[in-house]
Write a protein that holds these residues in place. Structure first.
Motif, PDB file in Angstrom:
ATOM      1  N   LEU A  64       0.834  -1.204   0.000  1.00  0.00           N
ATOM      2  CA  LEU A  64       0.000   0.000   0.000  1.00  0.00           C
ATOM      3  C   LEU A  64       0.867   1.253   0.000  1.00  0.00           C
ATOM      4  N   GLU A  65       2.028   1.173   0.642  1.00  0.00           N
ATOM      5  CA  GLU A  65       2.950   2.316   0.636  1.00  0.00           C
ATOM      6  C   GLU A  65       3.592   2.470  -0.735  1.00  0.00           C
ATOM      7  N   ARG A  66       4.074   1.347  -1.273  1.00  0.00           N
ATOM      8  CA  ARG A  66       4.862   1.376  -2.509  1.00  0.00           C
ATOM      9  C   ARG A  66       4.005   1.653  -3.735  1.00  0.00           C
ATOM     10  N   GLU A  67       2.926   0.884  -3.883  1.00  0.00           N
ATOM     11  CA  GLU A  67       2.128   0.981  -5.108  1.00  0.00           C
ATOM     12  C   GLU A  67       1.081   2.082  -5.041  1.00  0.00           C
ATOM     13  N   ASP A  68       0.550   2.306  -3.855  1.00  0.00           N
ATOM     14  CA  ASP A  68      -0.609   3.182  -3.753  1.00  0.00           C
ATOM     15  C   ASP A  68      -0.302   4.522  -3.091  1.00  0.00           C
ATOM     16  N   GLY A  69       0.929   4.682  -2.597  1.00  0.00           N
ATOM     17  CA  GLY A  69       1.354   5.983  -2.079  1.00  0.00           C
ATOM     18  C   GLY A  69       0.787   6.369  -0.723  1.00  0.00           C
ATOM     19  N   PHE A  70       0.264   5.406   0.041  1.00  0.00           N
ATOM     20  CA  PHE A  70      -0.195   5.749   1.387  1.00  0.00           C
ATOM     21  C   PHE A  70       0.994   5.843   2.325  1.00  0.00           C
ATOM     22  N   GLN A  71       0.865   6.664   3.360  1.00  0.00           N
ATOM     23  CA  GLN A  71       1.905   6.767   4.388  1.00  0.00           C
ATOM     24  C   GLN A  71       1.476   5.915   5.566  1.00  0.00           C
ATOM     25  N   CYS A  72       2.098   4.746   5.680  1.00  0.00           N
ATOM     26  CA  CYS A  72       1.697   3.778   6.703  1.00  0.00           C
ATOM     27  C   CYS A  72       2.879   3.453   7.603  1.00  0.00           C
ATOM     28  N   VAL A  73       2.567   2.944   8.774  1.00  0.00           N
ATOM     29  CA  VAL A  73       3.564   2.411   9.700  1.00  0.00           C
ATOM     30  C   VAL A  73       3.047   1.048  10.132  1.00  0.00           C
ATOM     31  N   ALA A  74       3.893   0.019  10.003  1.00  0.00           N
ATOM     32  CA  ALA A  74       3.418  -1.335  10.277  1.00  0.00           C
ATOM     33  C   ALA A  74       3.825  -1.800  11.676  1.00  0.00           C
ATOM     34  N   THR A  75       2.911  -2.511  12.333  1.00  0.00           N
ATOM     35  CA  THR A  75       3.131  -3.066  13.665  1.00  0.00           C
ATOM     36  C   THR A  75       2.780  -4.545  13.657  1.00  0.00           C
ATOM     37  N   CYS A  76       3.681  -5.374  14.201  1.00  0.00           N
ATOM     38  CA  CYS A  76       3.364  -6.798  14.323  1.00  0.00           C
ATOM     39  C   CYS A  76       2.591  -7.033  15.616  1.00  0.00           C
ATOM     40  N   LEU A  77       1.367  -7.517  15.462  1.00  0.00           N
ATOM     41  CA  LEU A  77       0.508  -7.845  16.620  1.00  0.00           C
ATOM     42  C   LEU A  77       0.142  -9.328  16.565  1.00  0.00           C
ATOM     43  N   ALA A  78       1.170 -10.164  16.382  1.00  0.00           N
ATOM     44  CA  ALA A  78       0.903 -11.606  16.412  1.00  0.00           C
ATOM     45  C   ALA A  78       0.322 -11.998  17.771  1.00  0.00           C
ATOM     46  N   ALA A  79       0.639 -11.226  18.812  1.00  0.00           N
ATOM     47  CA  ALA A  79       0.075 -11.492  20.144  1.00  0.00           C
ATOM     48  C   ALA A  79      -1.250 -10.759  20.319  1.00  0.00           C
ATOM     49  N   HIS A  80      -2.147 -10.969  19.350  1.00  0.00           N
ATOM     50  CA  HIS A  80      -3.494 -10.395  19.400  1.00  0.00           C
ATOM     51  C   HIS A  80      -4.412 -11.358  20.157  1.00  0.00           C
ATOM     52  N   ALA A  81      -4.200 -12.650  19.940  1.00  0.00           N
ATOM     53  CA  ALA A  81      -4.975 -13.707  20.606  1.00  0.00           C
ATOM     54  C   ALA A  81      -4.188 -15.002  20.454  1.00  0.00           C
ATOM     55  N   VAL A  82      -4.552 -15.995  21.239  1.00  0.00           N
ATOM     56  CA  VAL A  82      -3.979 -17.335  21.051  1.00  0.00           C
ATOM     57  C   VAL A  82      -4.731 -17.977  19.888  1.00  0.00           C
ATOM     58  N   PRO A  83      -4.019 -18.494  18.879  1.00  0.00           N
ATOM     59  CA  PRO A  83      -4.723 -19.064  17.725  1.00  0.00           C
ATOM     60  C   PRO A  83      -5.595 -20.259  18.121  1.00  0.00           C
ATOM     61  N   ALA A  84      -6.654 -20.483  17.361  1.00  0.00           N
ATOM     62  CA  ALA A  84      -7.624 -21.544  17.688  1.00  0.00           C
ATOM     63  C   ALA A  84      -6.928 -22.893  17.850  1.00  0.00           C
ATOM     64  N   GLU A  85      -5.891 -23.160  17.032  1.00  0.00           N
ATOM     65  CA  GLU A  85      -5.201 -24.454  17.063  1.00  0.00           C
ATOM     66  C   GLU A  85      -4.567 -24.733  18.424  1.00  0.00           C
ATOM     67  N   LEU A  86      -4.244 -23.656  19.162  1.00  0.00           N
ATOM     68  CA  LEU A  86      -3.524 -23.829  20.428  1.00  0.00           C
ATOM     69  C   LEU A  86      -4.397 -23.586  21.653  1.00  0.00           C
ATOM     70  N   ARG A  87      -5.663 -23.289  21.442  1.00  0.00           N
ATOM     71  CA  ARG A  87      -6.492 -22.881  22.586  1.00  0.00           C
ATOM     72  C   ARG A  87      -6.787 -24.029  23.553  1.00  0.00           C
ATOM     73  N   ASP A  88      -6.932 -25.243  23.014  1.00  0.00           N
ATOM     74  CA  ASP A  88      -7.267 -26.358  23.899  1.00  0.00           C
ATOM     75  C   ASP A  88      -6.078 -27.269  24.147  1.00  0.00           C
ATOM     76  N   VAL A  89      -4.891 -26.733  23.895  1.00  0.00           N
ATOM     77  CA  VAL A  89      -3.665 -27.507  24.057  1.00  0.00           C
ATOM     78  C   VAL A  89      -3.026 -27.071  25.383  1.00  0.00           C
ATOM     79  N   PRO A  90      -2.446 -28.012  26.161  1.00  0.00           N
ATOM     80  CA  PRO A  90      -1.781 -27.597  27.406  1.00  0.00           C
ATOM     81  C   PRO A  90      -0.690 -26.562  27.120  1.00  0.00           C
ATOM     82  N   GLN A  91      -0.633 -25.534  27.931  1.00  0.00           N
ATOM     83  CA  GLN A  91       0.326 -24.430  27.745  1.00  0.00           C
ATOM     84  C   GLN A  91       0.250 -23.827  26.338  1.00  0.00           C
TER      85      GLN A  91
END
Ligand SMILES: [Zn+2]
Length: 395
Positions: free
Chosen positions: A139-166
């Motif tokens: 979006l920055e390169r092709e479309d000229g928007f001024q963006c800042v990216a943030t990694c929020l992989a720690a938004h939630a525990v993925p469904a695959e790991l929710r019922d797994v110990p730890q």
């Protein structure tokens, strides 16, 4: 906020502000485009410092359920909410995600936003997290928007790991050992964020991720104290994070800690409005000396508001900021929280010519007439990028 009357702004061909002052003293220029702003207030382009803009699918049905009384946290616990957006985002193609996000950014820009932070966090696996962040780059390169990216992989525990110990700890380890190193190696983000709250990540898990992110060279910010007094604000102060966001459930000691550590408090009043939650006490934060930021939190579930101009008004009515504090919070303070205040957020020589020409002679009408289409011209890097319905062809 310092307002000049009868002023002119001069920008160079590369889109930087060269001169600001009384129109009568303006240097004469022989060529270039002139924009007549007589009778119109001009504010800095708005800086939206907290969005989750790259997502697939929609949650309109969930919105209806919530309006009929269903609880946001209960929907999430039943596998909806963020997890529903994760399924839809994983299923969407890059082109679909790119096109949807571009339309959102265009609408935000039409309302006055010229710089936008965008978080990942609807992938919750290595590949989709990276895909989300690559779309921001595109979006920055092709479309000229001024963006800042943030990694929020720690938004939630993925469904695959929710019922797994730890399961949550395993996800934290995967973020630290696999996802953040890949993000940094591919230069896909500048910031790392964690949803440190009830039902998400506790302060110990959040600290682990954020300290690791910092060692890898990323800046840190966090979602804190939205759903409960869960220690996120204190962690932000301990870590010297750039920003702690939401802050509905904090006390005077938390505010003092944020002020002492110089952490910005990012208020997201659109989310309080949409979820029917209390308003963060913006007045108390300002009085405690905490730099306050206002952002949209635009996301598919808890708040879809795209207009930061509208959210700025909500910060006055809900968080009890003055109009001047709210404007500063959505421009200079927002830029400072993203460490971009040397580039954007003020109308000053040396900064980017990001300006919003309003269809009124008093910018406080953004609050008085909240939600009206007041952005008559949006200028980004010296170029007109959006034109409101109220600016005539000659303007
Ligand atoms: Zn958020």
């Amino acid at each position: 906020v310092a307002a000049l009357q009868h002023a002119s702004v001069l920008a160079d061909d590369d889109g930087w502000i060269r001169w600001v002052g009384p129109a009568a003293d303006a240097p004469t220029v022989s060529d270039g485009e002139r924009v007549d702003c007589r009778g119109r207030a001009v504010i800095p382009g708005l800086v939206d410092a907290h969005t989750h803009l790259v997502w697939g699918g929609h949650r309109r049905d969930e919105l209806e359920l919530r309006l009929r009384g269903a609880d946001y946290e209960a929907i999430f616990a039943a596998g909806g909410g963020i997890l529903a957006s994760v399924r839809a985002t994983r299923a969407a193609s890059d082109d679909e995600l790119h096109a949807a996000t571009r339309r959102r950014l265009e609408r935000m820009r039409a309302c006055g936003t010229t710089t936008c932070e965008i978080k990942s966090g609807y992938g919750l696996d290595l590949e989709t997290e990276l895909r989300q962040l690559r779309i921001v780059r595109r979006l920055e390169r092709e479309d000229g928007f001024q963006c800042v990216a943030t990694c929020l992989a720690a938004h939630a525990v993925p469904a695959e790991l929710r019922d797994v110990p730890q399961g949550a700890d395993r996800w934290v380890a995967q973020i630290c050992e696999e996802i953040l190193p890949a993000v940094v190696a591919q230069d896909l983000a500048r910031w790392c964020d964690v949803f440190c709250d009830r039902g998400a990540f506790d302060p110990a898990q959040s600290r682990k991720i954020l300290e690791h992110a910092r060692r890898l060279g990323l800046g840190v910010r966090l979602h804190a104290n939205e759903l409960g007094p869960t220690g996120g604000a204190r962690l932000a102060a301990d870590l010297g994070a750039a920003s702690a966001d939401h802050l509905l459930a904090i006390d005077a000691e938390d505010r003092a800690a944020l002020a002492a550590a110089g952490v910005c408090a990012t208020l997201l009043p659109g989310t309080s409005l949409v979820l029917g939650k209390p308003w963060a006490d913006g007045r108390a934060l300002v009085d405690a000396g905490v730099p306050v930021v206002v952002a949209s939190d635009c996301n598919p579930g808890s708040c879809g508001l795209e207009s930061l101009a509208l959210v700025l008004a909500l910060a006055c009515y809900g968080n009890r900021l003055t109009p001047a504090e709210a404007l500063c919070a959505a421009t200079h303070n927002a830029a400072a929280s993203l460490r971009l205040d040397h580039l954007v957020g003020r109308i000053e020589p040396g900064l980017r010519a990001d300006l919003v020409v309003l269809d009124t002679d008093d910018w406080r009408d953004l609050v008085a007439h909240a939600g009206s289409p007041l952005a008559s011209l949006v200028i980004q890097g010296g170029r007109i990028v959006a034109r409101g319905t109220t600016h005539d062809a000659a303007g």
